[in-house]
Scaffold this motif. Structure first.
Motif, PDB file in Angstrom:
ATOM      1  N   PRO A 167       0.814  -1.218   0.000  1.00 11.44           N
ATOM      2  CA  PRO A 167       0.000   0.000   0.000  1.00 11.44           C
ATOM      3  C   PRO A 167       0.851   1.272   0.000  1.00 11.44           C
ATOM      4  O   PRO A 167       1.968   1.287   0.504  1.00 11.44           O
ATOM      5  CB  PRO A 167      -0.777  -0.111   1.308  1.00 11.44           C
ATOM      6  N   ASP A 168       0.284   2.312  -0.578  1.00  7.66           N
ATOM      7  CA  ASP A 168       0.948   3.612  -0.534  1.00  7.66           C
ATOM      8  C   ASP A 168       0.532   4.340   0.748  1.00  7.66           C
ATOM      9  O   ASP A 168      -0.367   3.901   1.472  1.00  7.66           O
ATOM     10  CB  ASP A 168       0.646   4.431  -1.782  1.00  7.66           C
ATOM     11  N   ASP A 169       1.203   5.434   1.028  1.00  8.31           N
ATOM     12  CA  ASP A 169       0.939   6.180   2.262  1.00  8.31           C
ATOM     13  C   ASP A 169      -0.496   6.690   2.331  1.00  8.31           C
ATOM     14  O   ASP A 169      -1.101   6.723   3.401  1.00  8.31           O
ATOM     15  CB  ASP A 169       1.916   7.342   2.406  1.00  8.31           C
ATOM     16  N   ARG A 170      -1.031   7.072   1.208  1.00  5.39           N
ATOM     17  CA  ARG A 170      -2.411   7.585   1.191  1.00  5.39           C
ATOM     18  C   ARG A 170      -3.390   6.508   1.645  1.00  5.39           C
ATOM     19  O   ARG A 170      -4.282   6.775   2.453  1.00  5.39           O
ATOM     20  CB  ARG A 170      -2.776   8.086  -0.199  1.00  5.39           C
ATOM     21  N   SER A 171      -3.244   5.291   1.134  1.00  3.02           N
ATOM     22  CA  SER A 171      -4.127   4.186   1.532  1.00  3.02           C
ATOM     23  C   SER A 171      -4.014   3.911   3.025  1.00  3.02           C
ATOM     24  O   SER A 171      -5.022   3.673   3.700  1.00  3.02           O
ATOM     25  CB  SER A 171      -3.791   2.915   0.753  1.00  3.02           C
ATOM     26  N   LEU A 172      -2.800   3.943   3.533  1.00  8.31           N
ATOM     27  CA  LEU A 172      -2.600   3.688   4.961  1.00  8.31           C
ATOM     28  C   LEU A 172      -3.181   4.820   5.806  1.00  8.31           C
ATOM     29  O   LEU A 172      -3.785   4.569   6.852  1.00  8.31           O
ATOM     30  CB  LEU A 172      -1.120   3.487   5.264  1.00  8.31           C
ATOM     31  N   ASP A 173      -3.027   6.058   5.351  1.00 10.46           N
ATOM     32  CA  ASP A 173      -3.618   7.191   6.069  1.00 10.46           C
ATOM     33  C   ASP A 173      -5.145   7.072   6.105  1.00 10.46           C
ATOM     34  O   ASP A 173      -5.770   7.333   7.137  1.00 10.46           O
ATOM     35  CB  ASP A 173      -3.229   8.521   5.417  1.00 10.46           C
ATOM     36  N   GLU A 174      -5.738   6.664   4.973  1.00 10.91           N
ATOM     37  CA  GLU A 174      -7.197   6.508   4.915  1.00 10.91           C
ATOM     38  C   GLU A 174      -7.669   5.414   5.867  1.00 10.91           C
ATOM     39  O   GLU A 174      -8.656   5.598   6.595  1.00 10.91           O
ATOM     40  CB  GLU A 174      -7.644   6.189   3.492  1.00 10.91           C
ATOM     41  N   GLN A 175      -6.980   4.291   5.875  1.00  9.20           N
ATOM     42  CA  GLN A 175      -7.365   3.195   6.770  1.00  9.20           C
ATOM     43  C   GLN A 175      -7.159   3.585   8.230  1.00  9.20           C
ATOM     44  O   GLN A 175      -7.967   3.226   9.092  1.00  9.20           O
ATOM     45  CB  GLN A 175      -6.589   1.925   6.440  1.00  9.20           C
ATOM     46  N   ALA A 176      -6.102   4.313   8.510  1.00 16.27           N
ATOM     47  CA  ALA A 176      -5.856   4.767   9.885  1.00 16.27           C
ATOM     48  C   ALA A 176      -7.001   5.667  10.354  1.00 16.27           C
ATOM     49  O   ALA A 176      -7.479   5.535  11.489  1.00 16.27           O
ATOM     50  CB  ALA A 176      -4.516   5.501   9.967  1.00 16.27           C
ATOM     51  N   ALA A 177      -7.472   6.553   9.479  1.00 11.68           N
ATOM     52  CA  ALA A 177      -8.588   7.434   9.836  1.00 11.68           C
ATOM     53  C   ALA A 177      -9.870   6.632  10.070  1.00 11.68           C
ATOM     54  O   ALA A 177     -10.608   6.897  11.024  1.00 11.68           O
ATOM     55  CB  ALA A 177      -8.800   8.476   8.738  1.00 11.68           C
ATOM     56  N   ILE A 178     -10.121   5.650   9.225  1.00  6.06           N
ATOM     57  CA  ILE A 178     -11.294   4.794   9.384  1.00  6.06           C
ATOM     58  C   ILE A 178     -11.252   4.048  10.707  1.00  6.06           C
ATOM     59  O   ILE A 178     -12.231   4.004  11.456  1.00  6.06           O
ATOM     60  CB  ILE A 178     -11.413   3.810   8.190  1.00  6.06           C
ATOM     61  N   LEU A 179     -10.110   3.456  11.007  1.00  9.97           N
ATOM     62  CA  LEU A 179      -9.969   2.700  12.255  1.00  9.97           C
ATOM     63  C   LEU A 179     -10.070   3.607  13.476  1.00  9.97           C
ATOM     64  O   LEU A 179     -10.673   3.229  14.488  1.00  9.97           O
ATOM     65  CB  LEU A 179      -8.662   1.910  12.252  1.00  9.97           C
ATOM     66  N   SER A 180      -9.502   4.801  13.391  1.00 10.26           N
ATOM     67  CA  SER A 180      -9.612   5.760  14.497  1.00 10.26           C
ATOM     68  C   SER A 180     -11.074   6.119  14.751  1.00 10.26           C
ATOM     69  O   SER A 180     -11.505   6.193  15.916  1.00 10.26           O
ATOM     70  CB  SER A 180      -8.808   7.018  14.198  1.00 10.26           C
ATOM     71  N   THR A 181     -11.834   6.319  13.685  1.00  9.39           N
ATOM     72  CA  THR A 181     -13.260   6.632  13.825  1.00  9.39           C
ATOM     73  C   THR A 181     -14.008   5.466  14.441  1.00  9.39           C
ATOM     74  O   THR A 181     -14.871   5.656  15.311  1.00  9.39           O
ATOM     75  CB  THR A 181     -13.851   6.990  12.453  1.00  9.39           C
ATOM     76  N   GLU A 182     -13.683   4.236  14.029  1.00 10.34           N
ATOM     77  CA  GLU A 182     -14.331   3.058  14.609  1.00 10.34           C
ATOM     78  C   GLU A 182     -14.056   2.974  16.102  1.00 10.34           C
ATOM     79  O   GLU A 182     -14.951   2.658  16.892  1.00 10.34           O
ATOM     80  CB  GLU A 182     -13.875   1.800  13.899  1.00 10.34           C
ATOM     81  N   ILE A 183     -12.823   3.239  16.515  1.00 10.25           N
ATOM     82  CA  ILE A 183     -12.485   3.212  17.934  1.00 10.25           C
ATOM     83  C   ILE A 183     -13.268   4.293  18.678  1.00 10.25           C
ATOM     84  O   ILE A 183     -13.827   4.040  19.750  1.00 10.25           O
ATOM     85  CB  ILE A 183     -10.970   3.400  18.144  1.00 10.25           C
ATOM     86  N   ASP A 184     -13.316   5.493  18.119  1.00  9.46           N
ATOM     87  CA  ASP A 184     -14.048   6.588  18.760  1.00  9.46           C
ATOM     88  C   ASP A 184     -15.532   6.259  18.901  1.00  9.46           C
ATOM     89  O   ASP A 184     -16.155   6.602  19.910  1.00  9.46           O
ATOM     90  CB  ASP A 184     -13.878   7.890  17.977  1.00  9.46           C
ATOM     91  N   THR A 185     -16.088   5.559  17.916  1.00  9.60           N
ATOM     92  CA  THR A 185     -17.495   5.170  17.955  1.00  9.60           C
ATOM     93  C   THR A 185     -17.768   4.217  19.110  1.00  9.60           C
ATOM     94  O   THR A 185     -18.838   4.238  19.713  1.00  9.60           O
ATOM     95  CB  THR A 185     -17.896   4.520  16.621  1.00  9.60           C
ATOM     96  N   LEU A 186     -16.766   3.397  19.446  1.00  5.05           N
ATOM     97  CA  LEU A 186     -16.898   2.464  20.563  1.00  5.05           C
ATOM     98  C   LEU A 186     -16.813   3.186  21.910  1.00  5.05           C
ATOM     99  O   LEU A 186     -17.103   2.604  22.946  1.00  5.05           O
ATOM    100  CB  LEU A 186     -15.805   1.391  20.513  1.00  5.05           C
ATOM    101  N   GLY A 187     -16.350   4.441  21.864  1.00  5.91           N
ATOM    102  CA  GLY A 187     -16.212   5.201  23.096  1.00  5.91           C
ATOM    103  C   GLY A 187     -14.911   4.958  23.816  1.00  5.91           C
ATOM    104  O   GLY A 187     -14.782   5.188  25.009  1.00  5.91           O
ATOM    105  N   ALA A 188     -13.908   4.437  23.099  1.00  3.01           N
ATOM    106  CA  ALA A 188     -12.618   4.142  23.724  1.00  3.01           C
ATOM    107  C   ALA A 188     -11.781   5.387  23.869  1.00  3.01           C
ATOM    108  O   ALA A 188     -11.939   6.347  23.209  1.00  3.01           O
ATOM    109  CB  ALA A 188     -11.870   3.110  22.892  1.00  3.01           C
TER     110      ALA A 188
END
Length: 79
Positions: A58-79
């Protein structure tokens, strides 16, 4: 909790069965052999699932996008 592209790069380098986990308020990449010692850690994403999302090299852009998605998922859990 903010996942970074660096976290995801480390996960991809960690080998088969590795996971990005959240435990005690922090993120860590755990190789498969260490998982039993960290019972209770919340899996954020497994290495193979990440590879399916971003591909083999993966390129950096793909990894940045996935990192943002995962961060949002964690925030949704209230962690």
């Amino acid at each position: 909790m903010k996942v970074t592209a660096g976290d995801l790069k480390a996960l991809l380098r960690a080998g088969n069965g590795a996971r990005l986990v959240m435990q005690e308020g922090s993120l860590a990449v755990l190789p498969a052999e260490e998982l039993p010692r960290h019972e209770g850690a919340l899996t954020v994403i497994e290495r193979e699932a990440l590879r399916q999302r971003v591909g083999e090299e993966p390129d950096d852009r793909s990894l940045d996008e996935q990192a943002a998605i995962l961060s949002t998922e964690i925030d949704t859990l209230g962690a």
